[in-house]
Scaffold this motif. Structure first.
Motif, PDB file in Angstrom:
ATOM      1  N   MET A  29       0.806  -1.222   0.010  1.00  0.00           N
ATOM      2  CA  MET A  29       0.031  -0.077  -0.143  1.00  0.00           C
ATOM      3  C   MET A  29       0.939   1.124   0.003  1.00  0.00           C
ATOM      4  N   HIS A  30       0.436   2.309  -0.705  1.00  0.00           N
ATOM      5  CA  HIS A  30       1.105   3.584  -0.654  1.00  0.00           C
ATOM      6  C   HIS A  30       0.424   4.534  -0.132  1.00  0.00           C
ATOM      7  N   ILE A  31       1.027   5.352   0.668  1.00  0.00           N
ATOM      8  CA  ILE A  31       0.569   6.477   1.363  1.00  0.00           C
ATOM      9  C   ILE A  31       1.101   7.869   0.604  1.00  0.00           C
ATOM     10  N   PRO A  32       0.511   8.685   0.100  1.00  0.00           N
ATOM     11  CA  PRO A  32       1.410  10.094  -0.594  1.00  0.00           C
ATOM     12  C   PRO A  32       2.171  10.696   0.668  1.00  0.00           C
ATOM     13  N   ALA A  33       3.333  10.833   0.004  1.00  0.00           N
ATOM     14  CA  ALA A  33       4.564  11.675   0.958  1.00  0.00           C
ATOM     15  C   ALA A  33       4.597  11.115   2.409  1.00  0.00           C
ATOM     16  N   TYR A  34       4.487   9.922   2.573  1.00  0.00           N
ATOM     17  CA  TYR A  34       4.577   9.020   3.885  1.00  0.00           C
ATOM     18  C   TYR A  34       5.708   7.893   3.695  1.00  0.00           C
ATOM     19  N   GLU A  35       6.768   7.910   4.528  1.00  0.00           N
ATOM     20  CA  GLU A  35       7.809   6.999   4.566  1.00  0.00           C
ATOM     21  C   GLU A  35       7.730   6.297   5.563  1.00  0.00           C
ATOM     22  N   PRO A  36       7.565   5.123   5.473  1.00  0.00           N
ATOM     23  CA  PRO A  36       7.578   4.174   6.739  1.00  0.00           C
ATOM     24  C   PRO A  36       9.074   4.036   7.310  1.00  0.00           C
ATOM     25  N   ASP A  37       9.167   3.556   8.128  1.00  0.00           N
ATOM     26  CA  ASP A  37      10.674   3.057   8.810  1.00  0.00           C
ATOM     27  C   ASP A  37      11.505   2.252   7.639  1.00  0.00           C
ATOM     28  N   PRO A  38      12.641   2.438   7.486  1.00  0.00           N
ATOM     29  CA  PRO A  38      13.457   1.648   6.601  1.00  0.00           C
ATOM     30  C   PRO A  38      13.183   0.208   6.890  1.00  0.00           C
ATOM     31  N   GLY A  39      12.884  -0.454   5.753  1.00  0.00           N
ATOM     32  CA  GLY A  39      12.638  -1.904   5.941  1.00  0.00           C
ATOM     33  C   GLY A  39      10.942  -2.392   6.179  1.00  0.00           C
ATOM     34  N   ALA A  40      10.285  -1.465   6.482  1.00  0.00           N
ATOM     35  CA  ALA A  40       9.066  -1.635   6.968  1.00  0.00           C
ATOM     36  C   ALA A  40       7.988  -1.523   5.718  1.00  0.00           C
ATOM     37  N   GLU A  41       7.166  -2.589   5.704  1.00  0.00           N
ATOM     38  CA  GLU A  41       6.228  -2.485   4.544  1.00  0.00           C
ATOM     39  C   GLU A  41       4.669  -2.223   5.052  1.00  0.00           C
ATOM     40  N   LEU A  42       4.111  -1.441   4.319  1.00  0.00           N
ATOM     41  CA  LEU A  42       2.692  -1.041   4.427  1.00  0.00           C
ATOM     42  C   LEU A  42       1.713  -1.955   3.759  1.00  0.00           C
ATOM     43  N   TYR A  43       0.417  -2.624   4.349  1.00  0.00           N
ATOM     44  CA  TYR A  43      -0.383  -3.363   3.859  1.00  0.00           C
ATOM     45  C   TYR A  43      -1.744  -3.125   4.312  1.00  0.00           C
ATOM     46  N   ASP A  44      -2.631  -3.321   3.207  1.00  0.00           N
ATOM     47  CA  ASP A  44      -4.059  -3.118   3.672  1.00  0.00           C
ATOM     48  C   ASP A  44      -4.439  -3.865   4.569  1.00  0.00           C
ATOM     49  N   ALA A  45      -4.932  -3.480   5.642  1.00  0.00           N
ATOM     50  CA  ALA A  45      -5.349  -4.237   6.825  1.00  0.00           C
ATOM     51  C   ALA A  45      -6.965  -4.200   7.023  1.00  0.00           C
ATOM     52  N   THR A  46      -7.511  -3.883   6.126  1.00  0.00           N
ATOM     53  CA  THR A  46      -9.108  -3.824   6.096  1.00  0.00           C
ATOM     54  C   THR A  46      -9.810  -4.948   6.753  1.00  0.00           C
ATOM     55  N   ALA A  47      -9.287  -6.174   6.155  1.00  0.00           N
ATOM     56  CA  ALA A  47      -9.763  -7.420   6.740  1.00  0.00           C
ATOM     57  C   ALA A  47      -9.721  -7.663   8.232  1.00  0.00           C
ATOM     58  N   LEU A  48      -8.730  -7.148   8.780  1.00  0.00           N
ATOM     59  CA  LEU A  48      -8.537  -7.165  10.147  1.00  0.00           C
ATOM     60  C   LEU A  48      -9.932  -6.456  11.172  1.00  0.00           C
ATOM     61  N   THR A  49     -10.696  -5.860  10.361  1.00  0.00           N
ATOM     62  CA  THR A  49     -12.074  -5.185  10.988  1.00  0.00           C
ATOM     63  C   THR A  49     -12.883  -6.248  11.320  1.00  0.00           C
ATOM     64  N   ASP A  50     -12.687  -7.186  10.630  1.00  0.00           N
ATOM     65  CA  ASP A  50     -13.842  -8.590  10.697  1.00  0.00           C
ATOM     66  C   ASP A  50     -13.603  -9.260  11.945  1.00  0.00           C
ATOM     67  N   ASP A  51     -12.294  -9.076  12.497  1.00  0.00           N
ATOM     68  CA  ASP A  51     -11.885  -9.719  13.843  1.00  0.00           C
ATOM     69  C   ASP A  51     -12.257  -9.015  14.981  1.00  0.00           C
TER      70      ASP A  51
END
Length: 235
Positions: A1-23
């Protein structure tokens, strides 16, 4: 997942966690910093709460992101950031709330829930408006949208039926005693309490106390950004 002008910590990957809201375990964790005992609201065994926290939400190289599209093509991203201090032992986390104004390749920080507390804020009217489904992806269920943003609520001016609205959202996500728990989430908050807000002639809303990214005297938030936030959060 990409967020404009946002840089995560080096080595960290952003992912879509929408499915977690079912838990239900996700909601147990997401709200546990808002009011003491909230991890018990959804009948989740404590081991499941810990598994959600340790394996899904506080991973130093995989950062979950929740996306809430708003009317007018604005967006809110909720990012679970985890920074390792001592590899394999200690970490620091922040649940950061970012607003992307429509058509812009940048984000504005609305606030965050961190180990030291919560800062930032939404007015009640803004929270309810953001809970209305918009767009075609991201979180669409009204109750899930409202609960996802609820930790940012910082407003003393709430209507008489506020607890009913929150209870409905809790019920939608499987809470065990939504009426009682809604009252707790509104009146027994650890942070982001009953602040008051003012609006100027340009329609820009600001909060009366800090720490809050929308506190008028906070040099960290320029007036132009305060205006963008107010425009994006109200139709």
């Amino acid at each position: 997942m990409h967020i404009p002008a946002y840089e995560p910590d080096p080595g960290a990957e952003l992912y879509d966690a929408t499915a977690l809201t079912d838990d239900p375990a996700f909601w147990s964790y997401h709200l546990c910093g808002t009011v003491l005992g909230a991890y018990e609201f959804f009948g989740v065994p404590y081991r499941e709460f810990l598994r959600m926290r340790d394996e899904r939400l506080t991973h130093p190289t995989r950062w979950p992101v929740l996306r809430i599209p708003l009317a007018g093509d604005h967006e809110i991203y909720i990012v679970y950031e985890t920074y390792t201090l001592t590899p394999g032992e200690e970490y620091e986390y922040s649940v950061r709330y970012l607003l992307r104004p429509a058509g812009q390749e940048r984000t504005i920080v609305l606030g965050a829930a961190e180990m030291e507390g919560t800062y930032g804020g939404l007015r009640w009217a803004e929270l309810v408006d953001a809970a209305t489904p918009a767009g075609t992806d991201g979180i669409q269920r009204p109750g899930a949208r409202l609960l996802a943003l609820l930790p940012m609520l910082a407003d003393a001016d709430r209507p008489f039926d506020a607890a009913e609205i929150v209870a409905s959202a809790l019920r939608e996500q499987g809470a065990t005693d939504p009426e009682r728990q809604a009252v707790a989430l509104l009146t027994e908050r650890e942070f982001c309490g009953d602040e008051t807000w003012t609006v100027d002639d340009a329609g820009v809303w600001t909060c009366d106390v800090g720490p809050n990214t929308r506190f008028r005297d906070d040099a960290g938030t320029e007036y132009a950004e305060l205006a963008e936030i107010s425009r994006a959060l109200m139709r």
